[in-house]
Design a protein around this motif. Structure first.
Motif, PDB file in Angstrom:
ATOM      1  N   LEU A 135       0.776  -1.089   0.271  1.00 33.55           N
ATOM      2  CA  LEU A 135      -0.265   0.243   0.313  1.00 33.55           C
ATOM      3  C   LEU A 135       1.206   1.833  -0.131  1.00 33.55           C
ATOM      4  CD1 LEU A 135      -2.791  -1.394   3.293  1.00 33.55           C
ATOM      5  CD2 LEU A 135      -3.198  -0.016  -0.070  1.00 33.55           C
ATOM      6  N   GLY A 136       1.972   0.760   0.477  1.00 35.41           N
ATOM      7  CA  GLY A 136       3.382   2.579   0.492  1.00 35.41           C
ATOM      8  C   GLY A 136       3.475   2.546  -0.375  1.00 35.41           C
ATOM      9  N   LEU A 137       3.659   1.580  -1.148  1.00 35.32           N
ATOM     10  CA  LEU A 137       4.286   2.329  -2.474  1.00 35.32           C
ATOM     11  C   LEU A 137       3.207   2.105  -3.332  1.00 35.32           C
ATOM     12  CD1 LEU A 137       6.295  -1.530  -2.694  1.00 35.32           C
ATOM     13  CD2 LEU A 137       7.299   0.802  -2.488  1.00 35.32           C
ATOM     14  N   LYS A 157       1.114 -14.821   2.377  1.00 32.13           N
ATOM     15  CA  LYS A 157       0.447 -15.461   3.465  1.00 32.13           C
ATOM     16  C   LYS A 157      -0.917 -15.177   3.872  1.00 32.13           C
ATOM     17  CE  LYS A 157       3.661 -13.444   6.482  1.00 32.13           C
ATOM     18  NZ  LYS A 157       4.652 -13.463   7.089  1.00 32.13           N
ATOM     19  N   SER A 158      -2.172 -15.986   3.834  1.00 29.88           N
ATOM     20  CA  SER A 158      -3.554 -14.801   2.662  1.00 29.88           C
ATOM     21  C   SER A 158      -4.243 -15.049   4.069  1.00 29.88           C
ATOM     22  CB  SER A 158      -4.018 -16.752   1.888  1.00 29.88           C
ATOM     23  OG  SER A 158      -2.931 -16.708   0.661  1.00 29.88           O
ATOM     24  N   TYR A 159      -3.959 -15.431   4.889  1.00 31.62           N
ATOM     25  CA  TYR A 159      -4.928 -15.363   6.110  1.00 31.62           C
ATOM     26  C   TYR A 159      -3.876 -14.088   7.044  1.00 31.62           C
ATOM     27  CZ  TYR A 159       0.044 -17.049   8.464  1.00 31.62           C
ATOM     28  OH  TYR A 159       1.144 -16.745   8.894  1.00 31.62           O
ATOM     29  N   GLN A 160      -3.839 -13.519   6.611  1.00 27.90           N
ATOM     30  CA  GLN A 160      -3.638 -11.778   7.349  1.00 27.90           C
ATOM     31  C   GLN A 160      -4.048 -11.163   6.156  1.00 27.90           C
ATOM     32  OE1 GLN A 160       1.239 -12.397   7.163  1.00 27.90           O
ATOM     33  NE2 GLN A 160       0.348 -12.822   9.725  1.00 27.90           N
ATOM     34  N   PRO A 161      -4.172 -10.112   6.518  1.00 29.11           N
ATOM     35  CA  PRO A 161      -4.836  -8.779   6.129  1.00 29.11           C
ATOM     36  C   PRO A 161      -4.811  -7.744   4.761  1.00 29.11           C
ATOM     37  CG  PRO A 161      -4.642  -8.184   8.812  1.00 29.11           C
ATOM     38  CD  PRO A 161      -3.400  -9.613   8.363  1.00 29.11           C
ATOM     39  N   GLY A 162      -3.641  -8.087   4.620  1.00 27.58           N
ATOM     40  CA  GLY A 162      -2.445  -7.799   3.533  1.00 27.58           C
ATOM     41  C   GLY A 162      -3.541  -8.421   2.215  1.00 27.58           C
ATOM     42  N   ARG A 163      -3.723  -9.807   1.753  1.00 25.79           N
ATOM     43  CA  ARG A 163      -4.454  -9.174   0.374  1.00 25.79           C
ATOM     44  C   ARG A 163      -5.915  -9.167   0.583  1.00 25.79           C
ATOM     45  NH1 ARG A 163      -3.786 -12.434  -3.996  1.00 25.79           N
ATOM     46  NH2 ARG A 163      -5.694 -11.783  -5.761  1.00 25.79           N
ATOM     47  N   GLN A 164      -6.824  -9.068   1.766  1.00 26.48           N
ATOM     48  CA  GLN A 164      -8.287  -8.496   1.549  1.00 26.48           C
ATOM     49  C   GLN A 164      -7.917  -7.128   1.181  1.00 26.48           C
ATOM     50  OE1 GLN A 164     -10.482 -10.350   1.878  1.00 26.48           O
ATOM     51  NE2 GLN A 164     -12.111  -8.660   0.937  1.00 26.48           N
ATOM     52  N   LYS A 165      -7.019  -6.289   2.049  1.00 23.53           N
ATOM     53  CA  LYS A 165      -6.765  -4.968   1.714  1.00 23.53           C
ATOM     54  C   LYS A 165      -6.328  -4.566   0.160  1.00 23.53           C
ATOM     55  CE  LYS A 165      -4.425  -4.177   6.082  1.00 23.53           C
ATOM     56  NZ  LYS A 165      -3.118  -3.496   7.079  1.00 23.53           N
ATOM     57  N   LEU A 166      -5.822  -5.057  -0.011  1.00 21.70           N
ATOM     58  CA  LEU A 166      -5.661  -4.824  -1.911  1.00 21.70           C
ATOM     59  C   LEU A 166      -6.185  -4.918  -2.625  1.00 21.70           C
ATOM     60  CD1 LEU A 166      -1.734  -5.701  -1.752  1.00 21.70           C
ATOM     61  CD2 LEU A 166      -2.298  -3.333  -1.673  1.00 21.70           C
ATOM     62  N   ASP A 168      -9.553  -4.913  -1.405  1.00 26.08           N
ATOM     63  CA  ASP A 168     -10.490  -3.884  -1.144  1.00 26.08           C
ATOM     64  C   ASP A 168     -10.181  -2.436  -2.232  1.00 26.08           C
ATOM     65  OD1 ASP A 168     -11.817  -5.947   0.404  1.00 26.08           O
ATOM     66  OD2 ASP A 168     -11.292  -4.550   2.027  1.00 26.08           O
ATOM     67  N   ALA A 169      -8.654  -2.694  -2.150  1.00 21.38           N
ATOM     68  CA  ALA A 169      -8.138  -0.571  -2.356  1.00 21.38           C
ATOM     69  C   ALA A 169      -8.429  -0.617  -4.177  1.00 21.38           C
ATOM     70  CB  ALA A 169      -7.244  -0.850  -2.135  1.00 21.38           C
ATOM     71  N   GLY A 170      -8.762  -2.477  -4.640  1.00 22.31           N
ATOM     72  CA  GLY A 170      -9.310  -2.064  -6.055  1.00 22.31           C
ATOM     73  C   GLY A 170      -7.668  -2.553  -6.818  1.00 22.31           C
ATOM     74  N   TYR A 171      -6.684  -2.643  -6.302  1.00 20.12           N
ATOM     75  CA  TYR A 171      -5.895  -3.287  -6.523  1.00 20.12           C
ATOM     76  C   TYR A 171      -5.752  -4.938  -7.114  1.00 20.12           C
ATOM     77  CZ  TYR A 171      -4.103   1.247  -4.808  1.00 20.12           C
ATOM     78  OH  TYR A 171      -3.551   2.161  -4.922  1.00 20.12           O
ATOM     79  N   GLU A 172      -4.988  -5.246  -8.127  1.00 18.94           N
ATOM     80  CA  GLU A 172      -4.906  -6.425  -9.184  1.00 18.94           C
ATOM     81  C   GLU A 172      -3.606  -7.176  -8.400  1.00 18.94           C
ATOM     82  OE1 GLU A 172      -6.045  -9.118 -13.166  1.00 18.94           O
ATOM     83  OE2 GLU A 172      -5.543  -6.555 -13.128  1.00 18.94           O
ATOM     84  N   VAL A 173      -4.086  -7.911  -7.379  1.00 20.34           N
ATOM     85  CA  VAL A 173      -2.760  -8.911  -7.374  1.00 20.34           C
ATOM     86  C   VAL A 173      -2.570 -10.180  -7.805  1.00 20.34           C
ATOM     87  CG1 VAL A 173      -2.386  -9.296  -4.907  1.00 20.34           C
ATOM     88  CG2 VAL A 173      -3.345  -7.341  -4.997  1.00 20.34           C
ATOM     89  N   TYR A 174      -1.034 -10.590  -7.700  1.00 16.73           N
ATOM     90  CA  TYR A 174      -1.088 -12.001  -7.874  1.00 16.73           C
ATOM     91  C   TYR A 174       0.392 -12.463  -7.422  1.00 16.73           C
ATOM     92  CZ  TYR A 174       0.001 -15.957 -10.534  1.00 16.73           C
ATOM     93  OH  TYR A 174       0.488 -17.511 -10.355  1.00 16.73           O
ATOM     94  N   SER A 175      -0.043 -12.954  -7.249  1.00 10.72           N
ATOM     95  CA  SER A 175       0.553 -13.959  -5.899  1.00 10.72           C
ATOM     96  C   SER A 175       1.648 -15.522  -5.907  1.00 10.72           C
ATOM     97  CB  SER A 175       0.312 -14.287  -4.229  1.00 10.72           C
ATOM     98  OG  SER A 175       0.231 -12.934  -3.896  1.00 10.72           O
TER      99      SER A 175
END
Ligand code: 5GP
Length: 192
Positions: A135-137, A157-166, A168-175
């Motif tokens: 989110l900072g980047l 680490k999908s059980y931690q909140p980062g993925r959901q936050k990204l 929710d912010a509308g970013y497309e994430v691929y891990s």
């Protein structure tokens, strides 16, 4: 199971605080083959996006970021963790980021010279935990008026909140690797 997940199972060590240590191939010694597997998957997922720049944060994002940048023929930029003297410089975009592993908040920065409103930026990093670094980047990119094309992560680490936050912010994430649990020192993955 992909090679990255196999290496996490064989070489990864789970430390207190839900920290996965992967120093033998990602965070200290770097295995180029694993890097190529990771970056190949990002490139396939984010293909045809007219990416003009790869952005990461020092230090562990730099290795995969340079491979992607070199394949696409675009520059790679890494955000620096600030020292107080650099912050007096007004030609910088800066934003605070709380470090998951070190439990401190630092400013991160990039020079205004290297991001412009016509840039389409792919953000990449080694881990996604609480989403602070990503989110900072993204904030640095948005301060410049450039576009975040997407976010590529090596190990989420999908059980931690980062993925959901990204999300929710509308970013497309691929891990490339998605970990469901590190409970009792055992690594479990989300089904691939
Ligand atoms: P976030 O900002 O998403 O909370 O955490 C991402 C950053 O913290 C990454 O840049 C990475 O350096 C570090 N990090 C978070 N979790 C782990 C972990 O389990 N293992 C390692 N080695 N680094 C982690």
């Amino acid at each position: 199971m992909g090679e990255l997940n196999r290496r996490i199972v064989t070489d990864g060590q789970v430390f207190p605080g839900d920290v996965l240590k992967v120093d033998s191939f990602l965070n200290h010694q770097i295995d180029p083959e694993i890097m190529h597997e990771i970056t190949g998957k990002w490139l396939e997922y984010f293909k045809d996006r007219e990416i003009t720049k790869i952005l990461t944060i020092e230090a562990s994002g730099i290795a995969p970021a340079i491979i992607v940048a070199s394949t696409l023929g675009v520059p790679m930029l890494f955000a620096k963790k600030a020292t107080p003297s650099t912050l007096t410089n007004h030609d910088l975009y800066t934003t605070p980021v709380h470090s998951y592993t070190k439990n401190v908040t630092n400013e991160i920065l990039v020079s205004k010279k290297y991001l412009s409103p016509d840039d389409k930026v792919l953000i990449v990093d080694d881990f996604l935990a609480n989403g602070e670094a990503a989110l900072g980047l993204a904030d640095l990119v948005e301060q410049s008026g450039a576009e975040v094309v997407g976010i590529g992560i090596c190990i989420e680490k999908s059980y931690q909140p980062g993925r959901q936050k990204l999300d929710d912010a509308g970013y497309e994430v691929y891990s490339v690797s998605r970990i469901q649990s590190l409970a009792n020192g055992r690594v479990e993955f989300l089904s691939e």
